[in-house]
Enzyme design. Structure first.
Site, PDB file in Angstrom:
ATOM      1  N   ASP A  70     -11.774   5.295   1.800  1.00 49.12           N
ATOM      2  CA  ASP A  70      -9.925   5.427   0.788  1.00 49.12           C
ATOM      3  C   ASP A  70     -10.455   4.701   0.049  1.00 49.12           C
ATOM      4  OD1 ASP A  70      -8.999   2.589   0.890  1.00 49.12           O
ATOM      5  OD2 ASP A  70     -10.262   2.718   2.934  1.00 49.12           O
ATOM      6  N   GLU A 162       1.699  -4.246   2.993  1.00 48.84           N
ATOM      7  CA  GLU A 162       0.823  -4.779   2.096  1.00 48.84           C
ATOM      8  C   GLU A 162       1.383  -6.027   2.218  1.00 48.84           C
ATOM      9  OE1 GLU A 162      -3.135  -4.870   0.655  1.00 48.84           O
ATOM     10  OE2 GLU A 162      -3.147  -1.742   0.486  1.00 48.84           O
TER      11      GLU A 162
END
Length: 269
Positions: A70, A162
């Site tokens: 990613d 996150e």
């Protein structure tokens, strides 16, 4: 040069050459057996077949066939032609998830280039949104939809959770749920939730059990005890890998299911 001592003690010499007693040999033998047993146990319990791949600078779980990375603007300008050829006889980079948006207004400055380049070289691609709990989820949905146009074969959208931004748990869960529902309605495919271990236990488990997951766990050799009953698609197992065409470290991920499931995942439109 000093003179040699001609009167070396015979007692000292014979003591030095004295055979190891049986008890000593028994201890050494026991140590060898224990070490051998440990190596045997490690080999028999290494179900994921971890192997260090020097080209990528990390160990990879070679039990699985599909590996990927990613990326975002933090990876700077990527040479996608070099990235395409970054592989060994055993494994290569089969897919890439690309950061698209964050919050209500932010567009990753490398997204449009990364998105088009991934398509150009024929690498399976997906887009993710970095969720900001301080911002209304409706506005974050609009930001992502305004930037990401999915095509047949693209991977499902991902919500990257996150940070909690010091918001109450119920507010975060409510906002995440709204984002997921609206994104699924727009694209016609169930989005994936990306979280680390802590956030999985705090926000996802018990609240979003019907959604596929992408879990980050860097110090693990498997995820069995973390989410044994969840539908985990991807595992981000390292943040310290290398790849041709990318400067610095890059995250590595693995698809935890069969290649046939992988093909069907890209057809969910």
């Amino acid at each position: 040069m000093a003179k040699k001592n001609r009167h070396t003690s015979k007692t000292t010499k014979s003591s030095y050459l004295k055979p190891l007693p049986a008890k000593g040999w028994a201890i050494i033998g026991g140590i060898i057996i224990v070490v051998a047993a440990l190596f045997w146990w490690k080999d028999t319990t290494d179900e994921n077949q971890w192997e260090f791949v020097s080209k990528f600078g990390i160990k990879l779980p070679l039990k699985y066939a599909i590996h990927g990375i990613d990326v975002s603007h933090h990876n700077a300008r990527i040479n996608w032609d070099k990235l395409k050829d970054s592989r060994t006889d055993q494994v290569g980079i089969d897919f890439v998830y690309i950061k698209a948006t964050e919050g209500a207004t932010h567009l990753d400055r490398q997204f449009q280039r990364n998105w088009s380049e991934a398509k150009r070289i024929g690498m399976k691609r997906g887009a993710y949104h970095f969720y900001n709990p301080r911002v209304m989820s409706d506005r974050q949905v609009a930001n992502f939809i305004g930037q990401v146009r999915l095509e047949p074969g693209d991977l499902p959208p991902v919500l990257d959770l996150e940070t909690d931004a010091r918001k109450p748990n119920d507010i975060i869960v409510k906002g995440v749920r709204n984002w997921l529902v609206l994104i699924e309605k727009h694209y016609g495919v169930k989005p994936i939730i990306y979280v680390n271990e802590h956030f999985y236990k705090k926000y996802i488990a018990g609240n979003f059990d019907d959604y596929p997951l992408w879990l980050a766990g860097y110090s693990r050799t498997d995820l069995k005890d973390l989410a044994s009953d969840a539908h985990v698609l991807f595992w981000q197992h390292s943040e310290k890998g290398w790849a041709d065409g990318i400067k610095g470290f890059v995250d590595y991920n693995v698809f935890l299911h069969e290649p046939g499931d992988w093909e069907r995942l890209g057809e969910l439109r």
